[in-house]
Design a protein around this motif. Structure first.
Motif, PDB file in Angstrom:
ATOM      1  N   LEU A   1       0.833  -1.203   0.000  1.00  0.00           N
ATOM      2  CA  LEU A   1       0.000   0.000   0.000  1.00  0.00           C
ATOM      3  C   LEU A   1       0.871   1.257   0.000  1.00  0.00           C
ATOM      4  O   LEU A   1       0.591   2.232  -0.706  1.00  0.00           O
ATOM      5  CB  LEU A   1      -0.922   0.007   1.228  1.00  0.00           C
ATOM      6  N   MET A   2       1.927   1.226   0.798  1.00  0.00           N
ATOM      7  CA  MET A   2       2.813   2.393   0.853  1.00  0.00           C
ATOM      8  C   MET A   2       3.557   2.574  -0.467  1.00  0.00           C
ATOM      9  O   MET A   2       3.744   3.709  -0.927  1.00  0.00           O
ATOM     10  CB  MET A   2       3.799   2.254   2.012  1.00  0.00           C
ATOM     11  N   ASN A   3       3.963   1.481  -1.088  1.00  0.00           N
ATOM     12  CA  ASN A   3       4.631   1.576  -2.389  1.00  0.00           C
ATOM     13  C   ASN A   3       3.704   2.168  -3.443  1.00  0.00           C
ATOM     14  O   ASN A   3       4.151   2.881  -4.347  1.00  0.00           O
ATOM     15  CB  ASN A   3       5.119   0.196  -2.843  1.00  0.00           C
ATOM     16  N   ASP A   4       2.405   1.872  -3.297  1.00  0.00           N
ATOM     17  CA  ASP A   4       1.404   2.403  -4.225  1.00  0.00           C
ATOM     18  C   ASP A   4       0.885   3.775  -3.785  1.00  0.00           C
ATOM     19  O   ASP A   4      -0.055   4.304  -4.390  1.00  0.00           O
ATOM     20  CB  ASP A   4       0.222   1.431  -4.342  1.00  0.00           C
ATOM     21  N   ARG A   5       1.460   4.320  -2.717  1.00  0.00           N
ATOM     22  CA  ARG A   5       1.086   5.624  -2.167  1.00  0.00           C
ATOM     23  C   ARG A   5      -0.376   5.675  -1.703  1.00  0.00           C
ATOM     24  O   ARG A   5      -1.003   6.738  -1.714  1.00  0.00           O
ATOM     25  CB  ARG A   5       1.368   6.736  -3.189  1.00  0.00           C
TER      26      ARG A   5
ATOM     27  N   GLY B   1      -3.738   6.391   3.053  1.00  0.00           N
ATOM     28  CA  GLY B   1      -4.945   6.332   3.872  1.00  0.00           C
ATOM     29  C   GLY B   1      -5.279   4.907   4.279  1.00  0.00           C
ATOM     30  O   GLY B   1      -5.568   4.628   5.458  1.00  0.00           O
ATOM     31  N   GLU B   2      -5.231   3.978   3.317  1.00  0.00           N
ATOM     32  CA  GLU B   2      -5.511   2.575   3.627  1.00  0.00           C
ATOM     33  C   GLU B   2      -4.439   2.002   4.537  1.00  0.00           C
ATOM     34  O   GLU B   2      -4.730   1.203   5.439  1.00  0.00           O
ATOM     35  CB  GLU B   2      -5.581   1.763   2.329  1.00  0.00           C
ATOM     36  N   ALA B   3      -3.172   2.397   4.314  1.00  0.00           N
ATOM     37  CA  ALA B   3      -2.085   1.903   5.162  1.00  0.00           C
ATOM     38  C   ALA B   3      -2.271   2.388   6.597  1.00  0.00           C
ATOM     39  O   ALA B   3      -2.013   1.646   7.564  1.00  0.00           O
ATOM     40  CB  ALA B   3      -0.743   2.373   4.606  1.00  0.00           C
TER      41      ALA B   3
END
Length: 598
Positions: free
Chosen positions: A14-18, A21-23
């Protein structure tokens, strides 16, 4: 991996995909479940910051840092949160807290980096100055301090730091000279810097002989060779040991901008003779022999027929190293130099291949460079089948750099042997398969230029290929005649522009610099929209750097202004800004959003 391993992997994606919010939602749940997992809390604060929620990051980190003050990531991110909230002094205090206690000593570099990136330049310098007082971190902090001071334009402070490093080293005869000279060239008050070196050469500190030599070398870099000549005068010869003479000669060799200055050649050759006369049994003899070979090579390259005697001398010195088994540690460099002289300067690819086949490679870098030279030698010798076989072998795996070179060789062999359609496809495929390779750009440009030519009926393509093959084999007269004829066969085409650029390279190799300059000027003016136009200007700049730095700077400025998407723009900017510092060229350089010059 710690608690909730699979969930961590999902959060990382999720963080790699920016998708911060979900992270954040996932991390908040994990932090509630695993309150002792400090790395999860640090990740959560990072996501808060990236999502633009510094208040929540600060609240979380203040609480966590109070509970676990030794977790450095909390203090680092808390400083960033404060900075985003406009609380500059609080950010500074948070980062300075990382320096507290015995464990804080190792954090000086990290804290200074945080301060520098936050625009706290004075504070970053103070932090590194403080860290340099700790013996264990003196070298690392001083080295970084020098870098920061150079970025700030404080050449005098950077120079003083480099001198402190050299003063403390047990053996300063290495990379310090280049660093000192680079900073010296950036500085305005050169006399003050020379006075600093001179004081160390007569002071009570260490490495006085090194500073005496450095003082002479810095002056030589400005064209004043008299102090250097005094050091090697007859009554001073006993003062110079083998390491000092080697250091002196090696540093002079790097002063390419002074090669044509009166006194340079005599001084360099005197140093070589002095070393061989005084220290014929020194273990540094092979190193000094390599320095002499490099000088002969660089002196002969591009000097036309008159340079041949220097090139033959370079071969003789390389062979002297290769013939001595005791000097095996230097055989790889000697083999590479020999192969390069034979291939690129004497245009004898058969002898080059023989020398490279006999070489014993002792390092991965040497092996790669040797294989790349073999690729070029096979093409220059017209050994198309050998080049293709090497390319086929590369497909089975192994070193990717070697594979890229061999793939390029096979594609070019197909193209140069007259199989234009297949060659173009192979060159395009090579560029696509190895886009990071240094050969990819040439492969793609050749493919594009040839494709355009074929689309226009192929006018001049066979003539161009013949010129390439003639030039590779050293048949420069035939190559120039073929390239000249392209103007009438394919006027105004991309192929004609490429041919004009190639023509300038041949003229330079023949020592006809004036004719080469005229050819490059004609290319830049006659084909301003062609991809070879900025290359022509860059070559003109490189040719002018020593004799007329201001003119060279103007060529580079023209590229920056007219061709902002030039593939080698970083190299051009580096040379332009270096000339601005060294030559004090009038004018202000400022980078705009579009990369222009104002």
């Amino acid at each position: 991996m710690g608690p909730a391993g699979s969930e961590r992997n999902r959060i990382a994606r999720l963080m790699n995909d920016r998708k911060y919010g979900e992270a954040i939602a996932a991390l908040e749940a994990l932090c509630d479940s695993f309150p002792e997992a400090h790395d999860l809390a640090e990740l959560l604060s990072t996501c808060y910051l990236r999502e633009g929620r510094p208040e929540e990051a600060a609240a979380l980190l203040e609480k966590r840092l109070a509970a676990e003050p030794r977790w450095t990531g909390f203090a680092r991110n808390l400083g960033l949160a404060y900075l985003n909230l406009g609380r500059r002094e609080d950010a500074l205090r948070a980062w300075r807290s990382l320096l507290a206690g015995e464990e804080g000593e190792e954090n000086y570099m990290a804290v200074a980096d945080l301060q520098w990136n936050a625009g706290m330049y004075e504070e970053a310098v103070e932090t590194l100055t403080e860290g340099a007082l700790i013996e264990e971190y003196f070298i690392s902090c001083t080295t970084e301090l020098i870098r920061f001071q150079r970025l700030r334009g404080d050449a005098e402070a950077a120079f003083a730091g480099a001198l402190r490093l050299a003063e403390r080293e047990s053996n300063p005869y290495g990379g310090r000279t280049g660093l000192l000279r680079d900073i010296f060239l950036e500085a305005d008050g050169k006399e003050r810097l020379l006075a600093m070196v001179d004081s160390l050469s007569i002071g009570a500190g260490g490495n006085r002989a090194f500073f005496a030599l450095t003082s002479a070398l810095l002056r030589a870099g400005t064209g004043d060779f008299s102090p250097a000549r005094e050091l090697v005068a007859a009554d001073r010869k006993p003062d110079l040991g083998p390491e000092e003479i080697y250091y002196f000669a090696s540093a002079l060799l790097e002063m390419r901008d002074q090669r044509n200055a009166e006194g340079y050649e005599d001084l360099f050759l005197e140093l070589i003779d002095l070393f061989m006369e005084k220290y014929p049994r020194s273990p540094m003899v092979p190193q000094m022999t390599l320095v002499a070979a490099r000088y002969s090579h660089e002196t002969g390259a591009g000097a036309g027929p008159e340079g041949r005697v220097h090139l033959e001398k370079a071969l003789e010195l390389a062979d002297r190293i290769l013939a001595n088994r005791a000097w095996a540690a230097y055989a790889e460099k000697a083999s590479l130099l020999k192969g390069r002289v034979l291939l690129e300067n004497l245009r004898d690819p058969a002898r080059a291949l023989s020398a490279l086949d006999e070489a014993a490679w002792s390092s991965p870098d040497g092996l790669r460079e040797g294989e790349e030279l073999k690729v070029q030698a096979n093409l220059a010798a017209g050994r198309w089948e050998e080049a293709k076989r090497a390319g086929a072998a590369a497909e089975s795996g192994g070193d990717s750099i070697i594979a890229a070179a061999r793939s390029y060789g096979a594609a070019m062999a197909t193209f140069l042997s007259g199989e234009f359609g297949a060659g173009i496809d192979s060159l395009s495929g090579m560029a696509k398969r190895y886009p990071w390779s240094k050969w990819a750009n040439d492969a793609l440009e050749t493919a594009v230029t040839a494709r355009l030519s074929l689309n226009d009926g192929g006018a001049g393509l066979e003539t161009y290929v013949g010129a390439v093959n003639d030039a590779s084999a050293g048949r420069f007269g035939a190559a120039l005649a073929a390239l000249d004829s392209l103007e009438s066969e394919a006027p105004g085409t991309a192929l004609a522009a490429r041919a004009a650029y190639m023509r300038s390279g041949i003229l330079l190799e023949l020592g006809r610099e004036g004719d080469a300059s005229a050819a490059l000027e004609g290319l830049a003016e006659g084909y301003p929209l062609d991809r070879f136009a900025p290359r022509a200007l860059e070559r003109l700049g490189a040719m002018a750097e020593t004799a007329d730095p201001q003119k060279a700077s103007a060529y580079y400025a023209s590229i920056i202004e007219k061709y902002p998407d030039y593939i080698f723009m970083e190299r051009v900017r580096t040379r332009y800004m270096s000339l601005q510092r060294e030559s004090a060229v009038p004018g202000e350089f400022r980078e705009e959003a579009g990369g222009g010059l104002r």
